[in-house]
Design a protein around this motif. Sequence first.
Motif, PDB file in Angstrom:
ATOM      1  N   GLU A  28       5.264 -62.396 -17.802  1.00 44.44           N
ATOM      2  CA  GLU A  28       5.668 -61.826 -19.080  1.00 44.44           C
ATOM      3  C   GLU A  28       4.553 -60.918 -19.594  1.00 44.44           C
ATOM      4  OE1 GLU A  28       8.080 -64.255 -21.962  1.00 44.44           O
ATOM      5  OE2 GLU A  28       6.130 -64.249 -22.971  1.00 44.44           O
ATOM      6  N   HIS A  29       4.915 -59.751 -20.080  1.00 38.55           N
ATOM      7  CA  HIS A  29       3.950 -58.799 -20.629  1.00 38.55           C
ATOM      8  C   HIS A  29       3.440 -59.296 -21.973  1.00 38.55           C
ATOM      9  CE1 HIS A  29       2.389 -54.992 -22.282  1.00 38.55           C
ATOM     10  NE2 HIS A  29       2.222 -54.677 -21.008  1.00 38.55           N
ATOM     11  N   GLU A  30       2.138 -59.090 -22.243  1.00 34.06           N
ATOM     12  CA  GLU A  30       1.545 -59.654 -23.468  1.00 34.06           C
ATOM     13  C   GLU A  30       2.091 -59.069 -24.757  1.00 34.06           C
ATOM     14  OE1 GLU A  30      -2.556 -57.025 -23.871  1.00 34.06           O
ATOM     15  OE2 GLU A  30      -2.643 -58.944 -22.841  1.00 34.06           O
ATOM     16  N   THR A  31       2.569 -57.823 -24.751  1.00 38.80           N
ATOM     17  CA  THR A  31       3.128 -57.252 -25.977  1.00 38.80           C
ATOM     18  C   THR A  31       4.638 -57.007 -25.882  1.00 38.80           C
ATOM     19  OG1 THR A  31       2.514 -55.009 -25.288  1.00 38.80           O
ATOM     20  CG2 THR A  31       0.972 -56.169 -26.730  1.00 38.80           C
ATOM     21  N   LEU A  32       5.139 -56.701 -24.705  1.00 44.85           N
ATOM     22  CA  LEU A  32       6.568 -56.438 -24.540  1.00 44.85           C
ATOM     23  C   LEU A  32       7.366 -57.714 -24.243  1.00 44.85           C
ATOM     24  CD1 LEU A  32       6.348 -53.161 -22.414  1.00 44.85           C
ATOM     25  CD2 LEU A  32       6.775 -53.381 -24.880  1.00 44.85           C
ATOM     26  N   GLY A  33       6.659 -58.799 -23.985  1.00 45.57           N
ATOM     27  CA  GLY A  33       7.325 -60.067 -23.711  1.00 45.57           C
ATOM     28  C   GLY A  33       8.229 -60.008 -22.500  1.00 45.57           C
ATOM     29  N   ASP A  34       9.406 -60.626 -22.625  1.00 45.69           N
ATOM     30  CA  ASP A  34      10.315 -60.671 -21.486  1.00 45.69           C
ATOM     31  C   ASP A  34      11.079 -59.367 -21.272  1.00 45.69           C
ATOM     32  OD1 ASP A  34      12.100 -60.841 -23.569  1.00 45.69           O
ATOM     33  OD2 ASP A  34      12.915 -62.789 -23.003  1.00 45.69           O
ATOM     34  N   GLU A  35      10.854 -58.369 -22.143  1.00 46.38           N
ATOM     35  CA  GLU A  35      11.433 -57.041 -21.886  1.00 46.38           C
ATOM     36  C   GLU A  35      10.777 -56.407 -20.671  1.00 46.38           C
ATOM     37  OE1 GLU A  35      11.599 -54.428 -25.261  1.00 46.38           O
ATOM     38  OE2 GLU A  35      12.211 -56.062 -26.577  1.00 46.38           O
ATOM     39  N   CYS A  36       9.577 -56.882 -20.337  1.00 50.02           N
ATOM     40  CA  CYS A  36       8.873 -56.419 -19.140  1.00 50.02           C
ATOM     41  C   CYS A  36       8.349 -57.669 -18.432  1.00 50.02           C
ATOM     42  CB  CYS A  36       7.730 -55.473 -19.508  1.00 50.02           C
ATOM     43  SG  CYS A  36       6.948 -54.732 -18.056  1.00 50.02           S
ATOM     44  N   GLY A  37       9.267 -58.532 -18.070  1.00 50.15           N
ATOM     45  CA  GLY A  37       8.922 -59.785 -17.412  1.00 50.15           C
ATOM     46  C   GLY A  37      10.075 -60.259 -16.570  1.00 50.15           C
ATOM     47  N   GLY A  38       9.902 -61.404 -15.955  1.00 47.37           N
ATOM     48  CA  GLY A  38      10.979 -61.932 -15.146  1.00 47.37           C
ATOM     49  C   GLY A  38      10.598 -63.215 -14.452  1.00 47.37           C
ATOM     50  N   SER A  39      11.497 -63.681 -13.613  1.00 49.90           N
ATOM     51  CA  SER A  39      11.318 -64.920 -12.865  1.00 49.90           C
ATOM     52  C   SER A  39      10.777 -64.632 -11.472  1.00 49.90           C
ATOM     53  CB  SER A  39      12.656 -65.654 -12.739  1.00 49.90           C
ATOM     54  OG  SER A  39      13.117 -66.038 -14.015  1.00 49.90           O
ATOM     55  N   LEU A  40      10.107 -65.645 -10.915  1.00 50.43           N
ATOM     56  CA  LEU A  40       9.540 -65.568  -9.567  1.00 50.43           C
ATOM     57  C   LEU A  40      10.023 -66.783  -8.779  1.00 50.43           C
ATOM     58  CD1 LEU A  40       5.864 -64.901 -10.722  1.00 50.43           C
ATOM     59  CD2 LEU A  40       7.429 -63.179  -9.789  1.00 50.43           C
ATOM     60  N   TRP A  41      10.543 -66.568  -7.586  1.00 47.23           N
ATOM     61  CA  TRP A  41      10.977 -67.659  -6.727  1.00 47.23           C
ATOM     62  C   TRP A  41      10.160 -67.639  -5.449  1.00 47.23           C
ATOM     63  CZ3 TRP A  41      14.449 -64.970  -9.718  1.00 47.23           C
ATOM     64  CH2 TRP A  41      15.205 -65.734 -10.611  1.00 47.23           C
ATOM     65  N   PHE A  42       9.722 -68.807  -5.052  1.00 52.96           N
ATOM     66  CA  PHE A  42       8.873 -68.968  -3.877  1.00 52.96           C
ATOM     67  C   PHE A  42       9.524 -69.909  -2.882  1.00 52.96           C
ATOM     68  CE2 PHE A  42       6.246 -68.115  -7.556  1.00 52.96           C
ATOM     69  CZ  PHE A  42       5.331 -67.176  -7.112  1.00 52.96           C
ATOM     70  N   ASP A  43       8.988 -69.892  -1.657  1.00 53.62           N
ATOM     71  CA  ASP A  43       9.371 -70.864  -0.649  1.00 53.62           C
ATOM     72  C   ASP A  43       8.099 -71.315   0.041  1.00 53.62           C
ATOM     73  OD1 ASP A  43      10.868 -72.495   0.977  1.00 53.62           O
ATOM     74  OD2 ASP A  43      11.864 -70.889   2.065  1.00 53.62           O
ATOM     75  N   HIS A  44       8.089 -72.567   0.506  1.00 50.42           N
ATOM     76  CA  HIS A  44       6.957 -73.087   1.278  1.00 50.42           C
ATOM     77  C   HIS A  44       7.152 -72.620   2.716  1.00 50.42           C
ATOM     78  CE1 HIS A  44       5.517 -75.770  -1.926  1.00 50.42           C
ATOM     79  NE2 HIS A  44       6.804 -75.888  -2.230  1.00 50.42           N
ATOM     80  N   ILE A  45       6.302 -71.708   3.172  1.00 52.16           N
ATOM     81  CA  ILE A  45       6.450 -71.121   4.502  1.00 52.16           C
ATOM     82  C   ILE A  45       5.175 -71.376   5.297  1.00 52.16           C
ATOM     83  CG2 ILE A  45       6.745 -68.956   5.781  1.00 52.16           C
ATOM     84  CD1 ILE A  45       8.567 -67.998   3.542  1.00 52.16           C
ATOM     85  N   ASP A  46       5.350 -71.758   6.575  1.00 53.15           N
ATOM     86  CA  ASP A  46       4.203 -72.012   7.441  1.00 53.15           C
ATOM     87  C   ASP A  46       3.516 -70.699   7.805  1.00 53.15           C
ATOM     88  OD1 ASP A  46       4.535 -74.778   7.548  1.00 53.15           O
ATOM     89  OD2 ASP A  46       6.015 -74.609   9.161  1.00 53.15           O
ATOM     90  N   HIS A  47       2.195 -70.702   7.660  1.00 53.12           N
ATOM     91  CA  HIS A  47       1.352 -69.579   8.055  1.00 53.12           C
ATOM     92  C   HIS A  47       0.282 -70.125   8.985  1.00 53.12           C
ATOM     93  CE1 HIS A  47       3.033 -66.593   5.267  1.00 53.12           C
ATOM     94  NE2 HIS A  47       3.266 -67.633   4.494  1.00 53.12           N
ATOM     95  N   LEU A  48      -0.498 -69.254   9.587  1.00 48.95           N
ATOM     96  CA  LEU A  48      -1.528 -69.690  10.525  1.00 48.95           C
ATOM     97  C   LEU A  48      -2.494 -70.695   9.907  1.00 48.95           C
ATOM     98  CD1 LEU A  48      -2.331 -66.306  12.307  1.00 48.95           C
ATOM     99  CD2 LEU A  48      -0.972 -68.212  13.171  1.00 48.95           C
ATOM    100  N   ASP A  49      -2.796 -70.539   8.627  1.00 48.57           N
ATOM    101  CA  ASP A  49      -3.751 -71.423   7.964  1.00 48.57           C
ATOM    102  C   ASP A  49      -3.056 -72.491   7.109  1.00 48.57           C
ATOM    103  OD1 ASP A  49      -2.873 -69.478   6.235  1.00 48.57           O
ATOM    104  OD2 ASP A  49      -4.809 -69.131   5.295  1.00 48.57           O
ATOM    105  N   GLY A  50      -1.841 -72.843   7.462  1.00 46.36           N
ATOM    106  CA  GLY A  50      -1.128 -73.903   6.757  1.00 46.36           C
ATOM    107  C   GLY A  50       0.066 -73.391   5.976  1.00 46.36           C
ATOM    108  N   GLN A  51       0.714 -74.296   5.283  1.00 48.69           N
ATOM    109  CA  GLN A  51       1.891 -73.940   4.497  1.00 48.69           C
ATOM    110  C   GLN A  51       1.454 -73.334   3.169  1.00 48.69           C
ATOM    111  OE1 GLN A  51       4.810 -76.937   3.010  1.00 48.69           O
ATOM    112  NE2 GLN A  51       5.927 -76.277   4.823  1.00 48.69           N
ATOM    113  N   LYS A  52       2.067 -72.209   2.809  1.00 50.61           N
ATOM    114  CA  LYS A  52       1.723 -71.527   1.571  1.00 50.61           C
ATOM    115  C   LYS A  52       2.991 -71.142   0.825  1.00 50.61           C
ATOM    116  CE  LYS A  52      -2.701 -69.804   2.829  1.00 50.61           C
ATOM    117  NZ  LYS A  52      -3.758 -69.076   2.257  1.00 50.61           N
ATOM    118  N   LEU A  53       2.848 -71.062  -0.502  1.00 55.59           N
ATOM    119  CA  LEU A  53       3.967 -70.570  -1.298  1.00 55.59           C
ATOM    120  C   LEU A  53       4.063 -69.065  -1.112  1.00 55.59           C
ATOM    121  CD1 LEU A  53       3.846 -72.517  -4.662  1.00 55.59           C
ATOM    122  CD2 LEU A  53       5.643 -72.544  -2.954  1.00 55.59           C
ATOM    123  N   THR A  54       5.238 -68.634  -0.700  1.00 52.96           N
ATOM    124  CA  THR A  54       5.494 -67.230  -0.408  1.00 52.96           C
ATOM    125  C   THR A  54       6.577 -66.724  -1.348  1.00 52.96           C
ATOM    126  OG1 THR A  54       4.902 -67.597   1.900  1.00 52.96           O
ATOM    127  CG2 THR A  54       6.191 -65.614   1.408  1.00 52.96           C
TER     128      THR A  54
END
Length: 84
Positions: A28-54
Amino acid sequence: MSYNFDVNFQAGKFTVQVDTASAYGYFEHETLGDECGGSLWFDHIDHLDGQKLTLIDYDGVADLPRDVVAGLREHGFIVGEDME
């Protein structure tokens, strides 16, 4: 659903919060709020150095702000070039 946002940081003029257990977050933007913001979705995915949120999806804006991308990467999240 109740979230436990265990990762919180400022990325430029954006506040970013992520609940790593539910693989969900938002920005969320500090002055525009959710007018310039949104949701983020991740998945736990295996990488060479372990599982990371992607980052697998986002909404609220056409292009994910560069500061948000940089902040997520700095905090150990994987953000593919297709999300830039």
